[in-house]
Design a protein around this motif. Structure first.
Motif, PDB file in Angstrom:
ATOM      1  N   GLU A  35      59.377   3.267  32.402  1.00  0.00           N
ATOM      2  CA  GLU A  35      58.902   2.894  31.072  1.00  0.00           C
ATOM      3  C   GLU A  35      59.709   3.587  29.976  1.00  0.00           C
ATOM      4  O   GLU A  35      59.943   3.013  28.908  1.00  0.00           O
ATOM      5  N   ARG A  36      60.108   4.821  30.217  1.00  0.00           N
ATOM      6  CA  ARG A  36      60.954   5.506  29.220  1.00  0.00           C
ATOM      7  C   ARG A  36      62.280   4.776  29.027  1.00  0.00           C
ATOM      8  O   ARG A  36      62.865   4.792  27.930  1.00  0.00           O
TER       9      ARG A  36
ATOM     10  N   TRP B 239      55.983   9.246  25.053  1.00  0.00           N
ATOM     11  CA  TRP B 239      57.068   8.569  24.361  1.00  0.00           C
ATOM     12  C   TRP B 239      56.531   7.475  23.424  1.00  0.00           C
ATOM     13  O   TRP B 239      57.232   7.025  22.518  1.00  0.00           O
ATOM     14  N   ARG B 240      55.286   7.104  23.643  1.00  0.00           N
ATOM     15  CA  ARG B 240      54.659   6.126  22.762  1.00  0.00           C
ATOM     16  C   ARG B 240      53.726   6.782  21.752  1.00  0.00           C
ATOM     17  O   ARG B 240      53.530   6.301  20.641  1.00  0.00           O
ATOM     18  N   GLY B 241      53.151   7.914  22.124  1.00  0.00           N
ATOM     19  CA  GLY B 241      52.142   8.538  21.277  1.00  0.00           C
ATOM     20  C   GLY B 241      52.653   9.585  20.319  1.00  0.00           C
ATOM     21  O   GLY B 241      51.991   9.893  19.311  1.00  0.00           O
TER      22      GLY B 241
ATOM     23  N   LEU C  32      47.388   3.894  26.188  1.00  0.00           N
ATOM     24  CA  LEU C  32      48.207   5.053  25.830  1.00  0.00           C
ATOM     25  C   LEU C  32      48.006   6.151  26.878  1.00  0.00           C
ATOM     26  O   LEU C  32      48.918   6.891  27.225  1.00  0.00           O
TER      27      LEU C  32
ATOM     28  N   GLU D 234      56.755   6.369  34.866  1.00  0.00           N
ATOM     29  CA  GLU D 234      57.150   7.049  33.630  1.00  0.00           C
ATOM     30  C   GLU D 234      58.652   6.914  33.396  1.00  0.00           C
ATOM     31  O   GLU D 234      59.101   6.606  32.289  1.00  0.00           O
TER      32      GLU D 234
ATOM     33  N   ARG E  76      51.253   8.635  27.811  1.00  0.00           N
ATOM     34  CA  ARG E  76      52.570   8.108  27.464  1.00  0.00           C
ATOM     35  C   ARG E  76      53.038   8.770  26.158  1.00  0.00           C
ATOM     36  O   ARG E  76      52.903   8.199  25.054  1.00  0.00           O
TER      37      ARG E  76
ATOM     38  N   LYS F 176      46.039  -0.931  18.035  1.00  0.00           N
ATOM     39  CA  LYS F 176      47.233  -0.492  18.755  1.00  0.00           C
ATOM     40  C   LYS F 176      47.132  -0.946  20.208  1.00  0.00           C
ATOM     41  O   LYS F 176      46.040  -1.202  20.724  1.00  0.00           O
TER      42      LYS F 176
ATOM     43  N   GLY G  80      53.545   8.353  16.030  1.00  0.00           N
ATOM     44  CA  GLY G  80      53.284   7.567  17.225  1.00  0.00           C
ATOM     45  C   GLY G  80      51.891   6.965  17.208  1.00  0.00           C
ATOM     46  O   GLY G  80      51.164   7.032  16.209  1.00  0.00           O
ATOM     47  N   ASP G  81      51.526   6.381  18.345  1.00  0.00           N
ATOM     48  CA  ASP G  81      50.213   5.722  18.430  1.00  0.00           C
ATOM     49  C   ASP G  81      49.062   6.721  18.492  1.00  0.00           C
ATOM     50  O   ASP G  81      47.927   6.373  18.160  1.00  0.00           O
TER      51      ASP G  81
END
Length: 483
Positions: free
Chosen positions: A316-317, A241-243, A304, A313, A239, A300, A255-256
């Protein structure tokens, strides 16, 4: 311009050895469990016994090439019943399509023999040489007594595993205890030793040295799988967009993903899943375990890296919740594969239980079509192939029914009875005679039905009866041509 004295740069990149780090987690535990189960099935199955009677082998699973039969517990398959084996192969192919369309290369990640034995070899390597960092140091250090001792010990254990693998394979083709004794005494057939040597060598090389190269270069499935997956197939994804952007968790705006490389260090294929889906990925899930362990330590959210589909995907985006797992698993493509798989399975089971205990094949001899006897009678000769599937000798008797009258006689036998040895196929000639001037003698062809009855034994009488349709050739063809 390059100097002629300078050699051109090599276009070949030497392989960088991969030393996966140990990891704990759900998917690693699942892989251990499946590896133990499959290795146990492979090594133990030839030693299981199954009582089939005094004249049949008592090995539960046996490919009896000498007598051209296959035994699987209570099931016995003869060569002419190869359609059962073909059906099982088709089911295996459809099963592979089903699992790949639902969850990507899960076969490669959890059940493929190359994966299972490579995992076993890496486990031995870790026991002897240590975890990833220790193995890296040993790989880079010059040869000395310590390195030689550890490498020789590791290779010796690998060879023993390869020898056990080759030995287990040959045990499937003959009585395992007998062959084991013959192998130790040096009296086994050379084919057994040759097969064991080949499988030992291939297991040693493929599991110990080639490893991921077999999956990437030798196996065709990574290239075929693209036709089996779609946007709803569950595969391992990152992911981003999260990391992203990667960096220290304490720095605002990062990010994470803290770029710890844990997901790369545990990967048996040596890939970085953060670069996107790749052909080399076998979806084993070890990177998920490694990343979740790190996410838990830095407080966290988990996953991920996880199993996800392309449709998830997109959702979630956009901030929406992903679809349920079942919606990915149960969809038209997977349901079609499942229905086909189950249909073939049901058909095989039905054919297995509906097959006759007596099998007869009748072949009219065509050269000549008939023989005219001294009294003018017409005689046809038929070759009967009788298969006795029982574990004891059985008597079979013959009869024929037709609109015309015929006389029957067995070659070399008194009467119409013949003894067929246990678990064998007997070829017997049968003479069928039509009296001179009879309708069957004058006609070109007359329909004829042969009946074969299993009389059983005195202790176990039987009334099983089967028939086979054929024709009797008379003089009609010749007389018609003469006119």
């Amino acid at each position: 311009m390059q100097s002629p004295d300078v050699p051109p740069p090599s276009l070949y990149a030497a392989r960088e050895p991969i030393f996966p780090r140990r990891v704990k987690g759900t998917f690693r535990s699942l892989k251990w469990a499946l590896m133990g189960l499959m290795l146990a099935i492979y090594y133990v199955t030839p030693w299981l016994r199954w009582d089939r009677g005094p004249s049949l082998p008592d090995q539960a699973v046996l490919v009896d090439l000498a007598h051209r039969r296959f035994f699987f517990f209570m099931i016995e398959i003869w060569p002419y019943e190869f359609y059962f084996v073909a059906g099982l192969l088709i089911m295996a192919g459809l099963g592979l399509f089903l699992f790949t369309s639902a969850a990507g290369r899960v076969w490669c990640g959890y059940a493929c023999p190359q994966t299972v034995w490579t995992d076993l070899y890496i486990l031995v390597e870790r026991w002897i040489e240590g975890d990833r960092n220790a193995r890296l140091r040993l790989h880079r250090q010059a040869w000395d007594l310590e390195k030689a001792r550890k490498r020789l010990l590791k290779w010796a254990v690998w060879l023993l595993i390869g020898l056990a693998t080759g030995g287990a394979w040959v045990f499937y083709f003959t009585d395992a205890p007998t062959l084991a004794a013959n192998l130790i005494q040096g009296t086994a057939h050379p084919v057994a030793y040759t097969t064991m040597a080949i499988l030992t060598a291939t297991t040693f090389v493929f599991g110990g040295f080639a490893r991921e190269q077999i999956c990437i270069y030798a196996c065709p499935w990574p290239r075929i799988q693209a036709a089996m997956v779609d946007e709803d197939t569950l595969t391992i994804g990152y992911r981003d967009w999260r990391g992203e952007p990667r960096g220290k968790a304490s720095v605002e705006g990062h990010g994470d993903c803290i770029d710890c490389m844990a997901c790369v260090n545990v990967c048996p294929m040596g890939i970085d899943i953060r670069d996107g889906q790749q052909m080399a990925c076998i979806t084993c899930g070890l990177c998920i375990d490694a990343c979740n362990d790190v996410m838990a330590k830095i407080d966290k959210p988990l996953n991920l890296i996880s199993y996800m589909a392309l449709t998830d995907e997109v959702r979630e985006r956009a901030g929406a919740a992903p679809k349920s797992i079942w919606s990915h698993v149960f969809r038209p493509r997977t349901m079609l594969y499942a229905v086909l798989w189950a249909g073939i399975g049901v058909a095989l089971v039905a054919a297995l239980f509906l097959r006759a205990s007596i099998d007869v094949n009748v072949t009219p001899l065509r050269n000549p079509l008939f023989v005219t006897l001294s009294d003018g009678a017409i005689r046809n000769t038929y070759e009967l192939r009788l298969r006795n599937k029982h574990g004891e000798d059985r008597w079979f008797t013959f009869a024929a029914t037709s609109d015309a009258a015929f006389g029957l006689a067995l070659e070399g036998a008194a009467g119409l009875k013949v003894l067929v040895p246990a678990n064998e196929t007997k070829t017997q000639r049968l003479f069928v005679t039509a009296a001179a001037g009879s309708s069957a003698a004058q006609a070109a062809r007359t329909d004829l039905r042969f009946w074969v009855q299993d009389l059983g034994t005195q202790a176990n009488p039987s009334n099983d009866r089967v028939h086979y349709d054929s024709v009797f050739n008379g003089r009609g063809d010749i007389e018609g041509k003469a006119e």
